[in-house]
Design an enzyme around this catalytic site. Structure first.
Site, short mmCIF file in Angstrom:
data_model
loop_
_atom_site.label_atom_id
_atom_site.label_comp_id
_atom_site.label_asym_id
_atom_site.label_seq_id
_atom_site.Cartn_x
_atom_site.Cartn_y
_atom_site.Cartn_z
CB CYS A 248 -0.99 -0.05 1.17
SG CYS A 248 -2.41 1.06 0.96
CG HIS A 329 -4.02 -3.98 2.63
ND1 HIS A 329 -3.19 -3.73 3.70
CD2 HIS A 329 -4.41 -2.77 2.17
CE1 HIS A 329 -3.08 -2.42 3.88
NE2 HIS A 329 -3.82 -1.82 2.96
CD GLU A 331 -2.60 -7.00 4.91
OE1 GLU A 331 -3.10 -5.90 5.15
OE2 GLU A 331 -1.82 -7.20 3.94
#
Length: 360
Positions: A248, A329, A331
């Site tokens: 990001c 992202h 994750e």
């Protein structure tokens, strides 16, 4: 009974119901996610923003601290069509103003048509349109909040995953520059056996050299990447000597450090269903995103993935320099898990037999 007001840059004042009292200001943005509200509200990337939920009911499965991405709520205020009592009580305890009972479709359309804008909010028994306008008049632009890194970063270094055991990455040491890191990024690395040392966003090159890490990782975070000059200096210092990764804001910082440029988007990407195309495989994956800036020029890096909706860069790579970054992202808290293998790829860069800094 109307007891809350939102003053928009358009000149409109929107009436609402106060669910958590107070005054607030910030950049008005929206997310399209309909789950993961706990993760979104505790995401440091929402610092100094007023978060509007496009989905009409927020809070329908309660509040569970184990889902939090940090130790506090980061948006300066929260806007929804309807907030449950659980969410309203939590935000009240956190001291974060919250309003509902308004047509969030109109709010979202205003942002879509005119771009992310400043907003002032007054909520509670003494709220008035004039108080909301006063908050708006005093609201800075995101690019002018130069101390935003200090608001979201650790003050001193922290180490996680030291009991990793004998896993495949047990000897891998990651130095993470904390520009507003989500907990799930650290967890994604330690779950794979790595040790992670989290450093303040303004850590010096000397602090990184002292650790002699196997990977240097720049985290997500809020605001304009141009205000993270210290992190850019660290990246510039070690590129080519230490494998580099970023997520990001981290992608934007790495790009700027390697000769690239960034720019503010009209209303950003915020949600859990952003489609991303990988150039090499031709595969499209769904991703979680939360950013208002993007890379305009990748500099020394190659764009390997793009957003299907607007062609903005979603991945920057350099095999020669050992650099891997992602705008989304991987994750994915909240969101899909299509791209979790990014962390395996990052840790694999540490297996290339890098010469320790002290031996250079």
């Amino acid at each position: 009974m109307t007891d809350a007001y939102l003053a928009l840059e358009t000149g409109d004042v929107v009436e609402a119901n106060a669910r958590a009292p107070g005054r607030a200001q910030g950049e008005l943005v929206f997310t399209t996610a309909y789950t993961g509200y706990e993760e979104s509200l505790t995401d440091p990337s929402y610092e100094a923003q007023v978060l509007t939920f496009a989905y009409p009911l927020i809070g329908n499965y309660g509040v569970r601290p184990e889902r939090f991405e940090s130790d506090r709520v980061h948006p300066s205020a929260v806007v929804a069509r309807e907030l449950t009592d659980d969410i309203a009580d939590w935000l009240r305890e956190e001291g974060v103003p919250a309003v509902d009972g308004l047509d969030t479709r109109d709010v979202v359309l205003s942002v879509r048509e005119q771009g992310a804008m400043k907003v002032g909010i007054a909520a509670g028994p003494d709220a008035t349109p004039e108080a909301a306008r006063a908050e708006l008049a005093d609201c800075p632009h995101m690019s002018d909040i130069e101390d935003i890194g200090e608001r979201v970063s650790v003050a001193e270094r922290e180490t996680h995953g030291t009991d990793a055991g004998d896993g495949a990455n047990a000897d891998t040491h990651v130095a993470l520059l904390d520009c507003g890191a989500k907990r799930s990024i650290v967890d994604s690395l330690t779950d794979r056996g790595a040790t992670v040392t989290v450093l303040p966003h303004d850590a010096t090159p000397e602090a990184v050299a002292e650790l002699d890490p196997d990977v240097l990782f720049v985290s997500n975070g809020p605001g304009d990447p141009a205000n993270f000059e210290a992190a850019q200096r660290v990246v510039s210092e070690f590129v080519g000597d230490i494998p580099l990764a970023g997520i990001c804001l981290g992608q934007q910082v790495v790009a700027r450090a390697l000769g690239g440029t960034t720019e503010k988007m009209e209303f950003g990407h915020r949600g859990v269903n952003q489609p991303v195309l990988d150039h090499e495989s031709g595969r499209v994956v769904m991703t979680t995103q939360n950013h208002g800036y993007t890379v305009a020029d990748p500099g020394d890096l190659e764009v390997t993935q793009i957003n299907v909706n607007d062609d903005t860069p979603e991945a920057l790579d350099s095999a020669e320099l050992d650099v891997l970054t992602r705008q989304y992202h991987p994750e994915a808290n909240p969101g899909p898990h299509d791209t979790l293998d990014f962390f395996d790829d990052v840790l694999a860069m540490a297996e290339s037999g890098r010469v320790p800094l002290a031996a250079d």
